[in-house]
Design a protein around this motif. Structure first.
Motif, PDB file in Angstrom:
ATOM      1  N   LEU A  37     120.665  -7.725 -70.552  1.00  0.00           N
ATOM      2  CA  LEU A  37     121.852  -7.775 -70.241  1.00  0.00           C
ATOM      3  C   LEU A  37     121.875  -8.555 -68.943  1.00  0.00           C
ATOM      4  N   VAL A  38     120.978  -8.284 -68.053  1.00  0.00           N
ATOM      5  CA  VAL A  38     121.273  -9.036 -66.582  1.00  0.00           C
ATOM      6  C   VAL A  38     120.797 -10.473 -66.769  1.00  0.00           C
ATOM      7  N   ALA A  39     119.905 -10.718 -67.870  1.00  0.00           N
ATOM      8  CA  ALA A  39     119.701 -12.161 -67.991  1.00  0.00           C
ATOM      9  C   ALA A  39     120.871 -12.974 -68.492  1.00  0.00           C
ATOM     10  N   LEU A  40     122.038 -12.634 -68.896  1.00  0.00           N
ATOM     11  CA  LEU A  40     122.956 -13.165 -69.430  1.00  0.00           C
ATOM     12  C   LEU A  40     123.876 -13.803 -68.223  1.00  0.00           C
ATOM     13  N   TYR A  41     123.472 -13.639 -66.813  1.00  0.00           N
ATOM     14  CA  TYR A  41     124.320 -13.833 -65.888  1.00  0.00           C
ATOM     15  C   TYR A  41     123.322 -14.723 -64.654  1.00  0.00           C
ATOM     16  N   GLU A  42     123.963 -15.457 -64.209  1.00  0.00           N
ATOM     17  CA  GLU A  42     123.239 -16.184 -62.938  1.00  0.00           C
ATOM     18  C   GLU A  42     122.823 -15.593 -61.920  1.00  0.00           C
ATOM     19  N   PRO A  43     121.913 -15.600 -61.121  1.00  0.00           N
ATOM     20  CA  PRO A  43     121.309 -15.117 -60.091  1.00  0.00           C
ATOM     21  C   PRO A  43     122.640 -14.547 -59.109  1.00  0.00           C
ATOM     22  N   ASP A  44     123.353 -15.176 -58.914  1.00  0.00           N
ATOM     23  CA  ASP A  44     124.464 -14.774 -57.904  1.00  0.00           C
ATOM     24  C   ASP A  44     125.878 -14.470 -58.303  1.00  0.00           C
ATOM     25  N   ALA A  45     125.849 -14.165 -59.589  1.00  0.00           N
ATOM     26  CA  ALA A  45     126.787 -13.870 -60.563  1.00  0.00           C
ATOM     27  C   ALA A  45     127.791 -12.669 -59.991  1.00  0.00           C
ATOM     28  N   VAL A  46     129.130 -12.730 -60.353  1.00  0.00           N
ATOM     29  CA  VAL A  46     129.852 -11.559 -59.832  1.00  0.00           C
ATOM     30  C   VAL A  46     130.297 -10.613 -61.107  1.00  0.00           C
ATOM     31  N   LEU A  47     130.230  -9.483 -60.914  1.00  0.00           N
ATOM     32  CA  LEU A  47     130.672  -8.619 -62.120  1.00  0.00           C
ATOM     33  C   LEU A  47     131.883  -7.354 -61.744  1.00  0.00           C
ATOM     34  N   ALA A  48     132.924  -7.305 -62.117  1.00  0.00           N
ATOM     35  CA  ALA A  48     133.875  -6.685 -61.579  1.00  0.00           C
ATOM     36  C   ALA A  48     133.825  -5.406 -62.713  1.00  0.00           C
ATOM     37  N   PHE A  49     132.826  -4.562 -62.566  1.00  0.00           N
ATOM     38  CA  PHE A  49     132.857  -3.243 -63.536  1.00  0.00           C
ATOM     39  C   PHE A  49     131.824  -2.234 -62.648  1.00  0.00           C
ATOM     40  N   PRO A  50     132.199  -1.034 -62.692  1.00  0.00           N
ATOM     41  CA  PRO A  50     133.326  -0.500 -63.677  1.00  0.00           C
ATOM     42  C   PRO A  50     134.755  -0.896 -62.770  1.00  0.00           C
ATOM     43  N   PRO A  51     135.825  -0.665 -63.396  1.00  0.00           N
ATOM     44  CA  PRO A  51     136.845  -1.411 -62.871  1.00  0.00           C
ATOM     45  C   PRO A  51     137.062  -0.723 -61.472  1.00  0.00           C
ATOM     46  N   GLY A  52     137.567  -1.698 -60.490  1.00  0.00           N
ATOM     47  CA  GLY A  52     137.746  -1.391 -59.173  1.00  0.00           C
ATOM     48  C   GLY A  52     136.533  -1.561 -58.131  1.00  0.00           C
ATOM     49  N   THR A  53     135.389  -1.884 -58.871  1.00  0.00           N
ATOM     50  CA  THR A  53     134.309  -2.261 -58.183  1.00  0.00           C
ATOM     51  C   THR A  53     133.857  -3.786 -58.327  1.00  0.00           C
ATOM     52  N   VAL A  54     133.152  -4.238 -57.445  1.00  0.00           N
ATOM     53  CA  VAL A  54     132.582  -5.611 -57.746  1.00  0.00           C
ATOM     54  C   VAL A  54     131.157  -5.860 -57.348  1.00  0.00           C
ATOM     55  N   SER A  55     130.375  -6.241 -57.995  1.00  0.00           N
ATOM     56  CA  SER A  55     128.478  -6.017 -57.963  1.00  0.00           C
ATOM     57  C   SER A  55     128.501  -7.699 -57.887  1.00  0.00           C
ATOM     58  N   LYS A  56     127.521  -8.114 -56.934  1.00  0.00           N
ATOM     59  CA  LYS A  56     127.084  -9.375 -56.950  1.00  0.00           C
ATOM     60  C   LYS A  56     125.554  -9.528 -57.054  1.00  0.00           C
ATOM     61  N   GLY A  57     125.227 -10.443 -57.807  1.00  0.00           N
ATOM     62  CA  GLY A  57     123.736 -10.709 -58.025  1.00  0.00           C
ATOM     63  C   GLY A  57     123.369  -9.839 -58.840  1.00  0.00           C
TER      64      GLY A  57
END
Length: 128
Positions: A37-57
């Motif tokens: 799953l992590v391999a689907l993202y660029e190293p500095d990608a941003v994920l807004a999940f769960p709703p209301g949270t933001v994770s970067k990298g």
């Protein structure tokens, strides 16, 4: 609590089209493949999940998906819309079986493959 059994590694095929990312997400999520799953993202990608949270990298995204797969969700593919591509960027959108939408921005990599840069996997429809 996290799963104790060994997690089978899924196909690590790379996305040659932007919408491949959504298909790989379902495949990898259903077998608990956090690394996949992590391999689907660029190293500095941003994920807004769960709703209301933001994770970067990758490190923060990994933490999110470790918790996610620990819940052992059964993911079903929704309706994937045609990707909207402009140069090396693509907007990918899926209507989930719940009626919610997943919206992502993918970027073409130097080798021609695609990775997500921004991921908003749960966007509630505006019913008002």
């Amino acid at each position: 609590m996290f799963r104790c059994e060994a997690v089978p590694m899924t196909s690590r095929a790379v996305a040659t089209e932007p919408n491949d990312l959504g298909r790989y997400f379902i495949e990898r999520g259903n077998v608990g493949d956090v690394d996949g799953l992590v391999a689907l993202y660029e190293p500095d990608a941003v994920l807004a999940f769960p709703p209301g949270t933001v994770s970067k990298g990758h490190a923060e995204i990994r933490e999110v998906y470790e918790r996610f797969v620990a819940a052992a969700p059964e993911l079903e593919p929704g309706r994937q819309h045609p990707a909207l591509v402009s140069g090396d960027l693509a907007l990918t959108v899926s209507t989930l079986t719940t009626g919610e939408m997943a919206v992502e921005v993918a970027r073409r990599q130097e080798d021609g493959t695609w990775l997500w840069v921004v991921d908003q996997p749960v966007l509630l429809p505006d019913n008002g």
